[in-house]
Design an enzyme around this catalytic site. Structure first.
Site, mmCIF file in Angstrom:
data_model
loop_
_atom_site.group_PDB
_atom_site.id
_atom_site.type_symbol
_atom_site.label_atom_id
_atom_site.label_comp_id
_atom_site.label_asym_id
_atom_site.label_seq_id
_atom_site.Cartn_x
_atom_site.Cartn_y
_atom_site.Cartn_z
ATOM 1 N N HIS A 61 0.809 -1.237 0.000
ATOM 2 C CA HIS A 61 0.000 0.000 0.000
ATOM 3 C C HIS A 61 0.841 1.285 0.000
ATOM 4 C CE1 HIS A 61 -0.057 -0.258 4.702
ATOM 5 N NE2 HIS A 61 0.968 0.447 4.299
ATOM 6 N N HIS A 113 -2.686 4.319 9.716
ATOM 7 C CA HIS A 113 -1.344 4.754 10.144
ATOM 8 C C HIS A 113 -1.476 5.955 11.086
ATOM 9 C CE1 HIS A 113 -0.685 2.484 6.439
ATOM 10 N NE2 HIS A 113 0.559 2.301 6.820
ATOM 11 N N HIS A 120 9.834 -3.866 4.681
ATOM 12 C CA HIS A 120 10.283 -2.475 4.736
ATOM 13 C C HIS A 120 10.460 -2.050 6.184
ATOM 14 C CE1 HIS A 120 5.861 -1.925 4.920
ATOM 15 N NE2 HIS A 120 5.938 -0.620 5.069
HETATM 16 C C1 DHB Z 1 6.130 3.633 3.076
HETATM 17 C C2 DHB Z 1 5.515 2.394 3.222
HETATM 18 C C3 DHB Z 1 4.424 2.234 4.075
HETATM 19 O O1 DHB Z 1 3.813 1.042 4.281
HETATM 20 C C4 DHB Z 1 3.913 3.327 4.753
HETATM 21 O O2 DHB Z 1 2.815 3.145 5.501
HETATM 22 C C5 DHB Z 1 4.527 4.584 4.634
HETATM 23 C C6 DHB Z 1 5.641 4.734 3.797
HETATM 24 C C7 DHB Z 1 7.300 3.823 2.169
HETATM 25 O O3 DHB Z 1 7.750 2.856 1.551
HETATM 26 O O4 DHB Z 1 7.768 4.955 2.031
HETATM 27 FE FE FE Z 2 2.228 1.154 5.847
#
Ligand code: DHB
Ligand code: FE
Length: 294
Positions: free
Chosen positions: A12, A59, A197
């Protein structure tokens, strides 16, 4: 009766939404990512659901850090795109399905999962970016999303997050809930967020494509075993935000082969599989699974 006919899994990344909103999808950085969703947009048209049950995470947008439900089901008639600091994304409002959502809440709570009922909520990139990827660009003044959506928010923002096992079991309960709804509805269930990530700390920028691809293999072939993976492995191998992947186990647990009494060897059909690194700070994974007998 209502039935689940397919599950969809996708990352996402908020920058993906910005790329779409700012007309950058054909730029060299973004083009390979969006190419991976061309199949999916056509598939959505060919397999249009009546309702999408969309598992996502907020978030700290709708809930803030003041109050964080572990599992929250949206029972509203409509949800507005949230302002995440740059104004709301220019995408249509999201229509809900209060009747089916209320039925699922009733059934799943009676199956001993404590859901929070959310009658009003704005939805952030966790929900709108998967919709944009699967449904394509939409003008907020002229277009609508193809079907109602039931937002289902999971806390993966502040520890303790729910375990993969609990998410998997919850998915199985959601399937029972959908199948006990009287109206004849075609329901898709989506698991979103991930893949590897980490946005902060000493390991910021971590991506683990090997682990991600094994996760995709196991999600398809042995979801009940994958559900046993403990939190510490997600964090160690996929980074602190890789924990978003437990949400995928809710959608996978809702498929027929995970139900009690499912015949051995039953597996969903992999309609589409895509993996791409990086997009912003994130490894992007995407799967479409169709029920074997639809
Ligand atoms: C990024 C990824 C995420 O899942 C998020 O909530 C905010 C930023 C990113 O890759 O920058
Ligand atoms: Fe996220």
């Amino acid at each position: 009766m209502a039935r689940i006919t397919a599950s969809v899994f996708t990352s996402h990344v908020p920058a993906v939404g910005a790329a779409m909103d700012l007309g950058k999808t054909q730029e060299p950085y973004w083009q390979p990512l969006f190419a991976g969703y061309e199949f999916s947009k056509q598939w959505m048209k060919d397999n249009k659901p009546d309702v999408v049950f969309l598992v996502f995470n907020d978030h700290a947008t709708a809930f803030s850090m003041d109050m964080i439900p572990t599992f929250a089901i949206g029972t509203a008639a409509e949800y507005s795109p949230a302002d995440e600091g740059w104004g709301p994304r220019p995408v249509p409002k999201v229509a809900g399905h209060p009747e089916l959502a209320s039925h699922i809440a009733q059934s799943v709570i009676q199956q001993d999962f404590d859901l929070t009922l959310v009658n009003k909520m704005d939805v952030d990139h966790g929900l709108t970016v998967p919709l944009s990827l699967m449904c394509g660009e939409k003008d907020p003044h002229k277009d609508a999303w193809p079907c109602p959506v039931i937002p289902f928010a999971v806390n993966v923002v502040q520890y303790p997050a729910p375990s993969g096992q609990r998410c998997f079991n919850l998915g199985r309960a959601i399937r029972r809930a959908v199948e006990s709804y009287d109206e004849d509805l075609n329901v898709h269930i989506w698991g979103t967020g991930g893949m590897s990530h980490q946005l902060q700390g000493a390991r910021a920028g971590l991506i683990n494509a090997d682990w991600d691809n094994k996760f995709l293999d196991r999600l398809i072939a042995e979801p009940a075993e994958l559900a046993k993976v403990p939190h510490i492995e997600y964090v160690r191998e996929a980074g602190s935000e890789g924990i978003e992947l437990v949400m995928w186990l809710i959608a996978r647990g809702a498929m027929a082969d995970c139900a009690d009494g499912a015949p051995a060897g039953l597996q969903p059909r992999v309609a589409h599989r895509f993996f791409h690194v990086p997009a912003s700070n994130t490894a992007v994974g995407h799967l479409i699974l169709e029920e074997a007998a639809r």
